[in-house]
Design a protein around this motif. Structure first.
Motif, PDB file in Angstrom:
ATOM      1  N   ASN A   1       0.864  -1.182   0.000  1.00 35.20           N
ATOM      2  CA  ASN A   1       0.000   0.000   0.000  1.00 35.20           C
ATOM      3  C   ASN A   1       0.899   1.230   0.000  1.00 35.20           C
ATOM      4  N   LYS A   2       0.956   1.931  -1.124  1.00 38.66           N
ATOM      5  CA  LYS A   2       1.887   3.039  -1.269  1.00 38.66           C
ATOM      6  C   LYS A   2       1.642   4.157  -0.255  1.00 38.66           C
ATOM      7  N   TYR A   3       0.398   4.347   0.173  1.00 33.09           N
ATOM      8  CA  TYR A   3       0.104   5.385   1.158  1.00 33.09           C
ATOM      9  C   TYR A   3       0.693   5.005   2.516  1.00 33.09           C
ATOM     10  N   GLU A   4       0.459   3.769   2.947  1.00 32.14           N
ATOM     11  CA  GLU A   4       1.020   3.318   4.228  1.00 32.14           C
ATOM     12  C   GLU A   4       2.535   3.276   4.170  1.00 32.14           C
ATOM     13  N   MET A   5       3.079   2.894   3.024  1.00 30.00           N
ATOM     14  CA  MET A   5       4.527   2.862   2.839  1.00 30.00           C
ATOM     15  C   MET A   5       5.124   4.259   2.988  1.00 30.00           C
ATOM     16  N   LYS A   6       4.512   5.221   2.303  1.00 33.72           N
ATOM     17  CA  LYS A   6       5.038   6.580   2.331  1.00 33.72           C
ATOM     18  C   LYS A   6       4.940   7.189   3.734  1.00 33.72           C
ATOM     19  N   LYS A   7       3.849   6.910   4.435  1.00 38.24           N
ATOM     20  CA  LYS A   7       3.735   7.390   5.815  1.00 38.24           C
ATOM     21  C   LYS A   7       4.858   6.827   6.673  1.00 38.24           C
ATOM     22  N   ALA A   8       5.138   5.533   6.498  1.00 34.08           N
ATOM     23  CA  ALA A   8       6.205   4.904   7.273  1.00 34.08           C
ATOM     24  C   ALA A   8       7.566   5.499   6.906  1.00 34.08           C
ATOM     25  N   PHE A   9       7.775   5.788   5.630  1.00 39.79           N
ATOM     26  CA  PHE A   9       9.032   6.408   5.201  1.00 39.79           C
ATOM     27  C   PHE A   9       9.241   7.766   5.870  1.00 39.79           C
ATOM     28  N   VAL A  10       8.207   8.590   5.838  1.00 45.79           N
ATOM     29  CA  VAL A  10       8.319   9.931   6.419  1.00 45.79           C
ATOM     30  C   VAL A  10       8.619   9.844   7.912  1.00 45.79           C
ATOM     31  N   LYS A  11       7.929   8.958   8.600  1.00 48.79           N
ATOM     32  CA  LYS A  11       8.117   8.806  10.049  1.00 48.79           C
ATOM     33  C   LYS A  11       9.542   8.368  10.388  1.00 48.79           C
ATOM     34  N   ALA A  12      10.133   7.547   9.509  1.00 44.81           N
ATOM     35  CA  ALA A  12      11.477   7.020   9.776  1.00 44.81           C
ATOM     36  C   ALA A  12      12.586   7.910   9.221  1.00 44.81           C
ATOM     37  N   GLY A  13      12.226   9.009   8.564  1.00 45.13           N
ATOM     38  CA  GLY A  13      13.239   9.910   8.038  1.00 45.13           C
ATOM     39  C   GLY A  13      13.817   9.518   6.698  1.00 45.13           C
ATOM     40  N   VAL A  14      13.090   8.675   5.954  1.00 39.78           N
ATOM     41  CA  VAL A  14      13.529   8.287   4.611  1.00 39.78           C
ATOM     42  C   VAL A  14      13.296   9.452   3.651  1.00 39.78           C
ATOM     43  N   ASN A  15      14.255   9.730   2.795  1.00 39.89           N
ATOM     44  CA  ASN A  15      14.067  10.734   1.741  1.00 39.89           C
ATOM     45  C   ASN A  15      13.077  10.191   0.713  1.00 39.89           C
ATOM     46  N   THR A  16      11.945  10.857   0.554  1.00 36.12           N
ATOM     47  CA  THR A  16      10.941  10.406  -0.405  1.00 36.12           C
ATOM     48  C   THR A  16      10.151  11.614  -0.895  1.00 36.12           C
ATOM     49  N   ALA A  17       9.450  11.444  -2.005  1.00 38.07           N
ATOM     50  CA  ALA A  17       8.688  12.557  -2.578  1.00 38.07           C
ATOM     51  C   ALA A  17       7.520  12.921  -1.674  1.00 38.07           C
ATOM     52  N   ALA A  18       7.203  14.217  -1.615  1.00 38.69           N
ATOM     53  CA  ALA A  18       6.034  14.669  -0.858  1.00 38.69           C
ATOM     54  C   ALA A  18       4.770  14.092  -1.491  1.00 38.69           C
TER      55      ALA A  18
END
Length: 396
Positions: A102-119
């Motif tokens: 699930n790209k939405y859940e993935m992206k939320k997890a990335f942001v929380k962990a400090g992963v560089n990802t697109a807004a």
């Protein structure tokens, strides 16, 4: 004899099935009924919907399997994680695969962990989309969150594009929302990795050749990604953060990444080996049969020692495509380029209907070459491609 359940029976799963059999495991090849080649080489055939975790778990218990694995596609990943968690098998957890699929859940997890990802922004309606577009700079990406193979994903250069593609995205998804994502412009590349008992076994950046489309999709890869060497530490750091974010363990991993202005960004990641020949390329680079490594890991065997001193063989893969729509009359594979030609295979036959590629599922075959340098690989690949001919006739 211990049993391993293989999720999927298509041609892309054949090397995984063969690897399990070579290692002495009994294979339970699982898929919905159909003319799939994996069934003919299975020790046991299990008819089940691999997109249904509860159904797969019931089948795994019935067959008393000791491991469960898949590769090259996400379609069985949720069932793998669910079954592994419920039965205490080695592999990615149910919690982890829910984020990976699930790209939405993935992206939320990335942001929380400090992963560089697109807004990104979640969008549930046309009205919300219009509001979001007022605040974002074009181009943007509209993405179905639960699909693979670029389905339901579109680049939008204008507001009109976004409003036009949004309904197509919502038709593709099973969710009642999608995401609108910042468009990152830079150098796309991939990363193959593996996690064992909470530690990265290896991290291998690979160059990616994109086929033009909306969105573009992988047409081939070269290993290693020579231009990425100066950024190796940054790549590894982002992969480490992504593994922590997703909670993946005891599984191979595949990432889509980008180099932009000297920084590394992760677009997406998933808990399985990549497609488009990547498993063969990883195997050549490290001097192992990578499918065997996937099986060993799924069965709880130690694998990290196999990756200590890689021979670092260079390789390049290219998907084959039809030049025009029609019915295949004849396939002329041309002349092999000695031992440098690792694989030249077709998943079509005379009488099949083919069409130009609009996504990876339109492939008609693949070529893999190896060499002692990226330059040699490029030369060998060019020679092979020039000699291949697929003759077609127009459909009546």
């Amino acid at each position: 004899m211990k049993k391993i359940m293989i999720l999927g029976a298509s041609y892309s799963l054949l090397p995984l099935i063969d690897a399990a059999k070579r290692l002495g495991y009994s294979t339970v090849v699982t898929s919905i009924p159909g003319n799939y080649p994996g069934f003919s080489v299975a020790d046991e055939v299990c008819y089940a919907d691999i997109t249904n975790p509860a159904e797969v778990l019931e089948a795994a218990r019935k067959h008393q399997v000791s491991g469960i694995a898949t590769c090259s596609m996400d379609v069985g990943l949720r069932s793998q994680g669910y079954t592994a968690t419920q039965m205490g098998l080695c592999g990615p957890s149910w919690e982890a695969v829910q984020k990976c699929t699930n790209k939405y859940e993935m992206k939320k997890a990335f942001v929380k962990a400090g992963v560089n990802t697109a807004a990104f922004v979640q969008v549930r309606s046309l009205e919300e989309l219009k509001e979001v577009l007022e605040k974002m700079c074009f181009p943007v990406m509209i993405k179905a969150v639960d699909q693979m193979g670029s389905r339901g994903i579109f680049r939008c250069d204008t507001r009109e594009d976004a409003l036009r593609f949004y309904p197509q995205t919502m038709v593709a998804t099973k969710q009642d929302y999608c995401i609108v994502e910042e468009f990152l412009e830079g150098t796309i590349f991939g990363v193959e990795a593996m996690v064992e008992n909470g530690r990265l076994v290896y991290v291998l950046p690979v160059s990616t050749l994109l086929h033009e489309g909306n969105p573009p999709f992988p047409m081939g890869h070269a290993v290693p990604w020579v231009k990425g060497q100066p950024f190796a530490e940054k790549v590894r750091k982002q992969v480490e953060l992504a593994v922590q974010a997703l909670g993946t363990d005891n599984c191979p991993m595949n990432f889509d990444m980008m180099l932009k202005d000297g920084e590394i960004y992760i677009i997406e990641g998933t808990a399985r080996a990549g497609a488009t020949g990547l498993s063969q390329q990883v195997g050549m680079y490290f001097g192992v049969n990578y499918y065997e490594m996937i099986v060993r890991l799924s069965m709880g065997e130690e694998v990290s020692s196999y990756f200590q001193q890689p021979p670092r063989v260079c390789s390049e893969v290219r998907l084959l495509e039809a030049k025009k729509e029609g019915i295949v009359e004849e396939i002329i594979p041309g002349t092999a380029v000695g031992e440098n030609l690792v694989d030249l295979s077709f998943n079509i036959a005379p009488g099949d209907t083919v069409c130009p590629m609009t996504n990876g599922r339109d492939r008609i075959g693949q070529v893999i070459v190896k060499g002692n340098s990226p330059e040699n690989c490029g030369r060998f690949l060019k020679e092979v491609l020039e000699r291949i001919e697929v003759k077609t006739k127009d459909e009546q």
